[in-house]
Design a protein around this motif. Structure first.
Motif, PDB file in Angstrom:
ATOM      1  N   HIS A  60      25.978  -1.785  31.609  1.00 41.39           N
ATOM      2  CA  HIS A  60      25.327  -2.631  30.597  1.00 41.39           C
ATOM      3  C   HIS A  60      23.844  -2.852  30.929  1.00 41.39           C
ATOM      4  O   HIS A  60      23.327  -3.968  30.760  1.00 41.39           O
ATOM      5  N   LEU A  61      23.186  -1.820  31.392  1.00 39.37           N
ATOM      6  CA  LEU A  61      21.771  -1.913  31.740  1.00 39.37           C
ATOM      7  C   LEU A  61      20.951  -1.525  30.521  1.00 39.37           C
ATOM      8  O   LEU A  61      20.833  -0.351  30.167  1.00 39.37           O
ATOM      9  N   ILE A  62      20.398  -2.535  29.853  1.00 41.90           N
ATOM     10  CA  ILE A  62      19.662  -2.331  28.609  1.00 41.90           C
ATOM     11  C   ILE A  62      18.337  -3.074  28.709  1.00 41.90           C
ATOM     12  O   ILE A  62      18.285  -4.217  29.152  1.00 41.90           O
ATOM     13  N   GLY A  63      17.258  -2.425  28.277  1.00 43.07           N
ATOM     14  CA  GLY A  63      15.978  -3.125  28.283  1.00 43.07           C
ATOM     15  C   GLY A  63      14.816  -2.194  28.038  1.00 43.07           C
ATOM     16  O   GLY A  63      14.948  -0.969  28.074  1.00 43.07           O
ATOM     17  N   ASP A  64      13.666  -2.789  27.774  1.00 43.14           N
ATOM     18  CA  ASP A  64      12.420  -2.038  27.658  1.00 43.14           C
ATOM     19  C   ASP A  64      11.306  -2.794  28.365  1.00 43.14           C
ATOM     20  O   ASP A  64      10.158  -2.783  27.962  1.00 43.14           O
ATOM     21  N   GLY A  65      11.667  -3.469  29.453  1.00 42.40           N
ATOM     22  CA  GLY A  65      10.732  -4.276  30.230  1.00 42.40           C
ATOM     23  C   GLY A  65      11.518  -5.066  31.258  1.00 42.40           C
ATOM     24  O   GLY A  65      12.436  -4.527  31.888  1.00 42.40           O
ATOM     25  N   GLN A  66      11.188  -6.342  31.407  1.00 42.04           N
ATOM     26  CA  GLN A  66      11.910  -7.153  32.388  1.00 42.04           C
ATOM     27  C   GLN A  66      13.365  -7.322  31.970  1.00 42.04           C
ATOM     28  O   GLN A  66      13.685  -7.534  30.797  1.00 42.04           O
ATOM     29  N   VAL A  67      14.256  -7.219  32.941  1.00 34.01           N
ATOM     30  CA  VAL A  67      15.682  -7.462  32.717  1.00 34.01           C
ATOM     31  C   VAL A  67      16.160  -8.489  33.741  1.00 34.01           C
ATOM     32  O   VAL A  67      15.584  -8.610  34.830  1.00 34.01           O
ATOM     33  N   PHE A  68      17.194  -9.221  33.377  1.00 31.58           N
ATOM     34  CA  PHE A  68      17.744 -10.255  34.250  1.00 31.58           C
ATOM     35  C   PHE A  68      19.160  -9.835  34.645  1.00 31.58           C
ATOM     36  O   PHE A  68      20.070  -9.863  33.820  1.00 31.58           O
ATOM     37  N   LEU A  69      19.301  -9.429  35.891  1.00 35.30           N
ATOM     38  CA  LEU A  69      20.572  -8.912  36.369  1.00 35.30           C
ATOM     39  C   LEU A  69      21.550 -10.053  36.626  1.00 35.30           C
ATOM     40  O   LEU A  69      21.200 -11.034  37.282  1.00 35.30           O
ATOM     41  N   ASP A  70      22.781  -9.910  36.116  1.00 36.88           N
ATOM     42  CA  ASP A  70      23.801 -10.914  36.418  1.00 36.88           C
ATOM     43  C   ASP A  70      24.436 -10.591  37.766  1.00 36.88           C
ATOM     44  O   ASP A  70      24.118  -9.582  38.415  1.00 36.88           O
ATOM     45  N   ASP A  71      25.350 -11.444  38.204  1.00 37.26           N
ATOM     46  CA  ASP A  71      25.941 -11.286  39.535  1.00 37.26           C
ATOM     47  C   ASP A  71      26.686  -9.962  39.675  1.00 37.26           C
ATOM     48  O   ASP A  71      26.644  -9.318  40.732  1.00 37.26           O
ATOM     49  N   GLN A  72      27.384  -9.551  38.614  1.00 36.30           N
ATOM     50  CA  GLN A  72      28.117  -8.294  38.680  1.00 36.30           C
ATOM     51  C   GLN A  72      27.162  -7.115  38.809  1.00 36.30           C
ATOM     52  O   GLN A  72      27.405  -6.185  39.598  1.00 36.30           O
ATOM     53  N   GLN A  73      26.056  -7.147  38.065  1.00 33.74           N
ATOM     54  CA  GLN A  73      25.088  -6.063  38.160  1.00 33.74           C
ATOM     55  C   GLN A  73      24.415  -6.024  39.530  1.00 33.74           C
ATOM     56  O   GLN A  73      24.168  -4.945  40.079  1.00 33.74           O
ATOM     57  N   VAL A  74      24.124  -7.196  40.104  1.00 32.83           N
ATOM     58  CA  VAL A  74      23.554  -7.228  41.453  1.00 32.83           C
ATOM     59  C   VAL A  74      24.538  -6.626  42.453  1.00 32.83           C
ATOM     60  O   VAL A  74      24.142  -5.860  43.347  1.00 32.83           O
ATOM     61  N   ALA A  75      25.821  -6.933  42.295  1.00 35.02           N
ATOM     62  CA  ALA A  75      26.835  -6.355  43.180  1.00 35.02           C
ATOM     63  C   ALA A  75      26.877  -4.835  43.025  1.00 35.02           C
ATOM     64  O   ALA A  75      27.033  -4.098  44.021  1.00 35.02           O
ATOM     65  N   GLN A  76      26.721  -4.344  41.798  1.00 38.01           N
ATOM     66  CA  GLN A  76      26.716  -2.898  41.566  1.00 38.01           C
ATOM     67  C   GLN A  76      25.470  -2.249  42.170  1.00 38.01           C
ATOM     68  O   GLN A  76      25.551  -1.145  42.726  1.00 38.01           O
ATOM     69  N   VAL A  77      24.342  -2.929  42.077  1.00 39.77           N
ATOM     70  CA  VAL A  77      23.129  -2.422  42.722  1.00 39.77           C
ATOM     71  C   VAL A  77      23.331  -2.336  44.230  1.00 39.77           C
ATOM     72  O   VAL A  77      23.005  -1.319  44.865  1.00 39.77           O
ATOM     73  N   ASN A  78      23.883  -3.378  44.823  1.00 40.04           N
ATOM     74  CA  ASN A  78      24.080  -3.388  46.271  1.00 40.04           C
ATOM     75  C   ASN A  78      25.070  -2.305  46.709  1.00 40.04           C
ATOM     76  O   ASN A  78      24.918  -1.707  47.787  1.00 40.04           O
ATOM     77  N   HIS A  79      26.066  -2.030  45.876  1.00 37.80           N
ATOM     78  CA  HIS A  79      26.980  -0.930  46.178  1.00 37.80           C
ATOM     79  C   HIS A  79      26.238   0.396  46.145  1.00 37.80           C
ATOM     80  O   HIS A  79      26.449   1.266  47.018  1.00 37.80           O
ATOM     81  N   ALA A  80      25.349   0.551  45.157  1.00 37.04           N
ATOM     82  CA  ALA A  80      24.553   1.780  45.068  1.00 37.04           C
ATOM     83  C   ALA A  80      23.647   1.937  46.285  1.00 37.04           C
ATOM     84  O   ALA A  80      23.493   3.041  46.822  1.00 37.04           O
ATOM     85  N   LEU A  81      23.047   0.838  46.738  1.00 42.31           N
ATOM     86  CA  LEU A  81      22.199   0.901  47.923  1.00 42.31           C
ATOM     87  C   LEU A  81      23.016   1.309  49.147  1.00 42.31           C
ATOM     88  O   LEU A  81      22.568   2.111  49.978  1.00 42.31           O
ATOM     89  N   GLU A  82      24.232   0.779  49.236  1.00 36.36           N
ATOM     90  CA  GLU A  82      25.077   1.075  50.390  1.00 36.36           C
ATOM     91  C   GLU A  82      25.498   2.539  50.422  1.00 36.36           C
ATOM     92  O   GLU A  82      25.377   3.205  51.464  1.00 36.36           O
ATOM     93  N   ILE A  83      25.961   3.065  49.295  1.00 33.02           N
ATOM     94  CA  ILE A  83      26.474   4.439  49.307  1.00 33.02           C
ATOM     95  C   ILE A  83      25.351   5.457  49.412  1.00 33.02           C
ATOM     96  O   ILE A  83      25.588   6.615  49.792  1.00 33.02           O
ATOM     97  N   ASN A  84      24.125   5.040  49.097  1.00 32.96           N
ATOM     98  CA  ASN A  84      22.978   5.930  49.270  1.00 32.96           C
ATOM     99  C   ASN A  84      22.341   5.795  50.652  1.00 32.96           C
ATOM    100  O   ASN A  84      21.358   6.472  50.953  1.00 32.96           O
ATOM    101  N   GLY A  85      22.873   4.904  51.474  1.00 31.10           N
ATOM    102  CA  GLY A  85      22.393   4.769  52.842  1.00 31.10           C
ATOM    103  C   GLY A  85      21.068   4.063  52.986  1.00 31.10           C
ATOM    104  O   GLY A  85      20.332   4.305  53.954  1.00 31.10           O
TER     105      GLY A  85
END
Length: 211
Positions: A60-85
């Motif tokens: 659910h990443l939608i935008g054309d400028g600033q976006v406000f990440l909810d807790d679930q999206q932040v968790a998904q970002v952190n998972h992406a950071l982890e699996i990418n090392g």
């Protein structure tokens, strides 16, 4: 602090996240798969993370400028950071960056004929802000862009000094806030006296009667 922006039309499928101030500091960039980790050279502080192919990781990443990440999206970002090392994590930031402030005191800047130094009450904290608006006055309710705010034109608000005096935010005009039919003249938006200091500024309300 977390300032996130996403503009796939202009920049592709990249989620850009600022986590600290890097103004005038040399930076190191490390690439880990789909992640670019940005740190300051002087103190190794993490100041930014870019996540490429972001829609593959964040729902659910939608935008054309600033976006406000909810807790679930932040968790998904952190998972992406982890699996990418990338060996970093980001923290959610739900604190409103545009809030109502009450100007408690106002004094002339010692080295300017038009700047003033305002002490502004935000309810749970008080900030010193240097302001050059001709219509600012003590006792007013105003809109404050706090440190970490992204203005509608993309400008970021950081601590700074104006002619040697520290300032920790910006008192905004209707034009700077991008409000509909905002006057182009120089001057801050003065809110109704009943506005409560510390509450989040509602961009959807009609403020045209206060222009």
């Amino acid at each position: 602090m977390l300032i996130s922006s996403y503009n796939p039309t202009a920049l592709g499928d990249v989620l850009m996240m600022l986590t600290g101030q890097a103004t005038n500091a040399e930076q190191d960039v490390e690439i880990h798969g789909d992640v670019a980790k940005i740190t300051r050279q002087d103190n190794q502080q993490l100041v930014g993370v870019n996540l490429f192919n972001a829609s593959n990781y964040v729902e659910h990443l939608i935008g054309d400028g600033q976006v406000f990440l909810d807790d679930q999206q932040v968790a998904q970002v952190n998972h992406a950071l982890e699996i990418n090392g990338a060996s970093v994590q980001i923290e959610a930031d739900h604190e409103p960056k545009f809030v109502v402030g009450a100007v408690e005191t106002l004094v002339a800047h010692p080295d300017s004929d038009h700047l003033h130094i305002a002490q502004v009450d935000l309810g749970n904290e008080k900030l010193q802000i240097v302001c050059g608006a001709p219509n600012i006055g003590a006792g007013q309710k105003v809109v404050v862009a706090r440190v970490g705010a992204m203005m509608p034109d993309g400008k970021l608000i950081w601590p700074g000094k104006l002619r040697g005096v520290e300032s920790f935010g910006m008192i905004c005009s209707a034009r700077e806030l991008g409000l509909p039919n905002a006057p182009q003249r120089h001057g801050i938006l003065v809110l109704d006296a009943a506005s409560q200091a510390g509450t989040a500024f509602d961009f959807n309300q009609d403020y045209s009667a206060q222009y």
